[in-house]
Scaffold this active site. Structure first.
Site, PDB file in Angstrom:
ATOM      1  N   GLY A 281       0.781  -1.224   0.000  1.00 31.64           N
ATOM      2  CA  GLY A 281       0.000   0.000   0.000  1.00 31.64           C
ATOM      3  C   GLY A 281       0.812   1.272   0.000  1.00 31.64           C
ATOM      4  O   GLY A 281       0.278   2.351   0.269  1.00 31.64           O
ATOM      5  N   PRO A 324       4.316  -4.747  -2.177  1.00 34.20           N
ATOM      6  CA  PRO A 324       4.103  -3.547  -3.009  1.00 34.20           C
ATOM      7  C   PRO A 324       3.595  -3.915  -4.395  1.00 34.20           C
ATOM      8  O   PRO A 324       4.018  -4.902  -4.989  1.00 34.20           O
ATOM      9  CB  PRO A 324       5.501  -2.929  -3.090  1.00 34.20           C
ATOM     10  CG  PRO A 324       6.427  -4.093  -2.927  1.00 34.20           C
ATOM     11  CD  PRO A 324       5.736  -5.038  -1.981  1.00 34.20           C
ATOM     12  N   GLY A 325       2.669  -3.148  -4.904  1.00 34.32           N
ATOM     13  CA  GLY A 325       2.182  -3.338  -6.268  1.00 34.32           C
ATOM     14  C   GLY A 325       2.173  -2.005  -6.989  1.00 34.32           C
ATOM     15  O   GLY A 325       2.907  -1.780  -7.945  1.00 34.32           O
ATOM     16  N   ARG A 326       1.346  -1.074  -6.480  1.00 37.62           N
ATOM     17  CA  ARG A 326       1.248   0.260  -7.050  1.00 37.62           C
ATOM     18  C   ARG A 326       2.621   0.935  -7.140  1.00 37.62           C
ATOM     19  O   ARG A 326       2.957   1.577  -8.133  1.00 37.62           O
ATOM     20  CB  ARG A 326       0.328   1.105  -6.175  1.00 37.62           C
ATOM     21  CG  ARG A 326       0.143   2.535  -6.636  1.00 37.62           C
ATOM     22  CD  ARG A 326      -0.434   3.396  -5.512  1.00 37.62           C
ATOM     23  NE  ARG A 326      -1.585   2.788  -4.875  1.00 37.62           N
ATOM     24  CZ  ARG A 326      -2.836   2.965  -5.256  1.00 37.62           C
ATOM     25  NH1 ARG A 326      -3.099   3.747  -6.276  1.00 37.62           N
ATOM     26  NH2 ARG A 326      -3.818   2.389  -4.615  1.00 37.62           N
ATOM     27  N   CYS A 398     -20.236   8.091 -22.636  1.00 37.39           N
ATOM     28  CA  CYS A 398     -21.515   8.766 -22.409  1.00 37.39           C
ATOM     29  C   CYS A 398     -21.782   8.847 -20.910  1.00 37.39           C
ATOM     30  O   CYS A 398     -22.656   8.166 -20.369  1.00 37.39           O
ATOM     31  CB  CYS A 398     -22.629   8.009 -23.137  1.00 37.39           C
ATOM     32  SG  CYS A 398     -24.173   8.905 -23.188  1.00 37.39           S
ATOM     33  N   TYR A 428      -3.622  -0.375 -11.483  1.00 38.90           N
ATOM     34  CA  TYR A 428      -5.083  -0.342 -11.347  1.00 38.90           C
ATOM     35  C   TYR A 428      -5.791   0.394 -12.473  1.00 38.90           C
ATOM     36  O   TYR A 428      -6.977   0.681 -12.346  1.00 38.90           O
ATOM     37  CB  TYR A 428      -5.493   0.238  -9.987  1.00 38.90           C
ATOM     38  CG  TYR A 428      -4.901  -0.526  -8.840  1.00 38.90           C
ATOM     39  CD1 TYR A 428      -5.350  -1.800  -8.527  1.00 38.90           C
ATOM     40  CD2 TYR A 428      -3.849  -0.005  -8.104  1.00 38.90           C
ATOM     41  CE1 TYR A 428      -4.792  -2.527  -7.494  1.00 38.90           C
ATOM     42  CE2 TYR A 428      -3.269  -0.728  -7.069  1.00 38.90           C
ATOM     43  CZ  TYR A 428      -3.746  -1.994  -6.774  1.00 38.90           C
ATOM     44  OH  TYR A 428      -3.186  -2.715  -5.764  1.00 38.90           O
TER      45      TYR A 428
END
Length: 470
Positions: A281, A324-326, A398, A428
């Site tokens: 995170g 960790p990813g982000r 739209c 993401y």
């Protein structure tokens, strides 16, 4: 409406207070772009030696442009930083959180660079298995794992299954018995920490779907049940407090509460828990409001927190892991768009807003609508000496909420056909992409040393129509 920093002749008085007036609207802001993104002498932006105009010509727009060297450098930096910080103790492992962005090539990079891989569905597990990822370095998460997902993980021999509920203990134990296996498990605990982040990505407060509560006694009961289960091996405890977090104070509180449970298990059940996963995170810079910490600073800070808490509780520092990813995927990627309609909308009196429409939108980046995320952007196909204007970058869908960038300065002469890039879209964005309005999803390309490689091809209308059996 507040006055503009540069005077009433500049901008359109729509800028939020945090957005600084640019000294050079063509400048690449440090920290927002991958390590190999530069403005060339010819004016266009290059990524790892590849001109964005070439990308638009060969690949089309919109497109996710991933700087491979940047991604892999960040992955290695996290692995090395946490290994160094916890080397005096039992060491540390880093698992890449595949939910941020996962494909076969990324799984192979992560494996080659020495990280584990965190997956949370059968689909993510399938990608890992097809890529040949070592199964002992895979962790399976999920608050509602299906029987086929658990069975497949057990058959593949994943290194850990993170159990998320009391009923899942019996389910995993039963399936392991049927397969003649022992399942290595961790228990995800809810620490009650209110992380300073958006409500939808805070995951440790009590009123949400993840984990087993510490305060309600569910976590301790779960430990007891796992220790009694004949086909389960308890590896340790797992805690994740949320995402896009800059303040390590939340990790300090969470670590203390999880280690209190470790001490309770030692004292009341006579069992030593020697592994702890503190999740991930870690925040990234999406715009000039954000100042993320380096992997080295994060690792040193969290190591100090864990050491202090263990000393107070007379515990040995456990083997720790992080996810960790982000922070790995996010800054490595930018989304390249082509500009279409540019519309100057009068808001009453002297006030107005410039809407810049691009050929993508919420189908490739729903985070602005979903999480109220703030992104930046830059004119990347050329430079301009026009006076900067505050613009709102919107998509082609739209939906009035189809906003990609809420507020940013662009040259006042931005027009149809220009190339525009939004940085820090590697996490993401593709993972949450959709076919809203039947728009095919963009490709993901990797760039390195002047070469373009397609990781995920662009969807076509034939792909969409092929699913329609009506």
């Amino acid at each position: 409406m507040r006055a503009h920093e540069a005077g009433a002749l500049h901008g359109n008085d729509a800028a939020p207070t945090w957005l600084p007036y640019p000294q050079d609207v063509n400048h690449l802001i440090d920290g927002l772009w991958s390590r190999n993104t530069v403005r060339s002498t010819g004016g266009a932006v290059e990524v790892a030696g590849v001109d964005v105009r070439r990308i638009a010509e060969e690949v089309g727009t919109p497109a996710f442009v991933l700087d491979e060297d940047d991604f892999r450098h960040r992955a290695r930096s996290f692995r090395e930083a946490f290994a160094d910080a916890f080397r005096p103790h039992r060491g540390a492992d880093v698992y890449y959180a595949g939910k941020a962005f996962l494909c076969g090539a990324v799984a192979r990079w992560v494996e080659e660079d020495g990280l584990g891989l965190d997956v949370c569905t059968g689909g993510e597990l399938a990608v890992a298995l097809r890529a040949g990822f070592p199964t002992e370095r895979i962790a399976l998460h999920g608050n509602n794992k299906s029987v086929p997902e658990i069975r497949r993980a057990l058959e593949a021999g994943v290194g850990r299954i993170v159990i998320d509920s009391l009923d899942e203990i019996e389910l995993v134990d039963t399936l392991a018995a049927q397969l003649g296996r022992r399942a290595a498990v961790m228990l995800r605990v809810t620490t009650g920490v209110e992380a300073h982040t958006h409500e939808f990505i805070a995951t440790a407060h009590e009123d949400q779907k993840f984990g087993l509560s510490l305060t309600g006694g569910g976590a301790f009961d779960a430990v007891r049940r796992v220790l009694e289960a004949p086909h389960l091996d308890l590896l340790g405890l797992h805690s994740h407090i949320g995402s896009q977090i800059f303040d390590t104070g939340g990790f300090e509180i969470a670590a203390r509460r999880v280690l209190d449970l470790v001490a309770q298990v030692r004292d009341e059940l006579g069992h030593t828990i020697d592994q702890l996963d503190l999740g991930g995170g870690f925040g990234v810079m999406y715009n000039t409001q954000h100042t993320p910490a380096t992997p080295e600073a994060l690792a040193a800070g969290i190591a100090g927190i864990v050491e202090k808490q263990c000393h107070e509780l007379e515990l040995e520092v456990p083997h720790v892991s992080f996810e960790p990813g982000r922070a790995i995927a996010g800054p490595s990627t930018q989304t390249l768009y082509s500009v279409g309609t540019v519309k100057d909308v009068r808001l009453g009196g002297p006030h107005h807003r410039v809407y810049v429409s691009v050929d993508g939108g919420m189908s490739d980046n729903v985070r602005t609508a979903l999480y109220d995320a703030d992104y930046s952007c830059l004119l990347t196909g050329r430079v301009s000496d026009a006076v900067p204007e505050v613009v709102r970058v919107v998509g082609k869908h739209c939906e009035s909420g189809d906003i990609v960038v809420k507020d940013e300065y662009l040259p006042g002469d931005v027009e149809r056909g220009d190339l525009l890039s939004v940085p820090v879209t590697g996490a993401y964005c593709y993972s949450l992409a959709s076919n809203y309005n039947h728009v095919p999803r963009p490709p993901v390309i990797a760039v390195r040393d002047g070469e373009i490689r397609t990781l995920i091809r662009r969807e076509t209308e034939d792909d969409l129509l092929g699913l329609d059996l009506g």
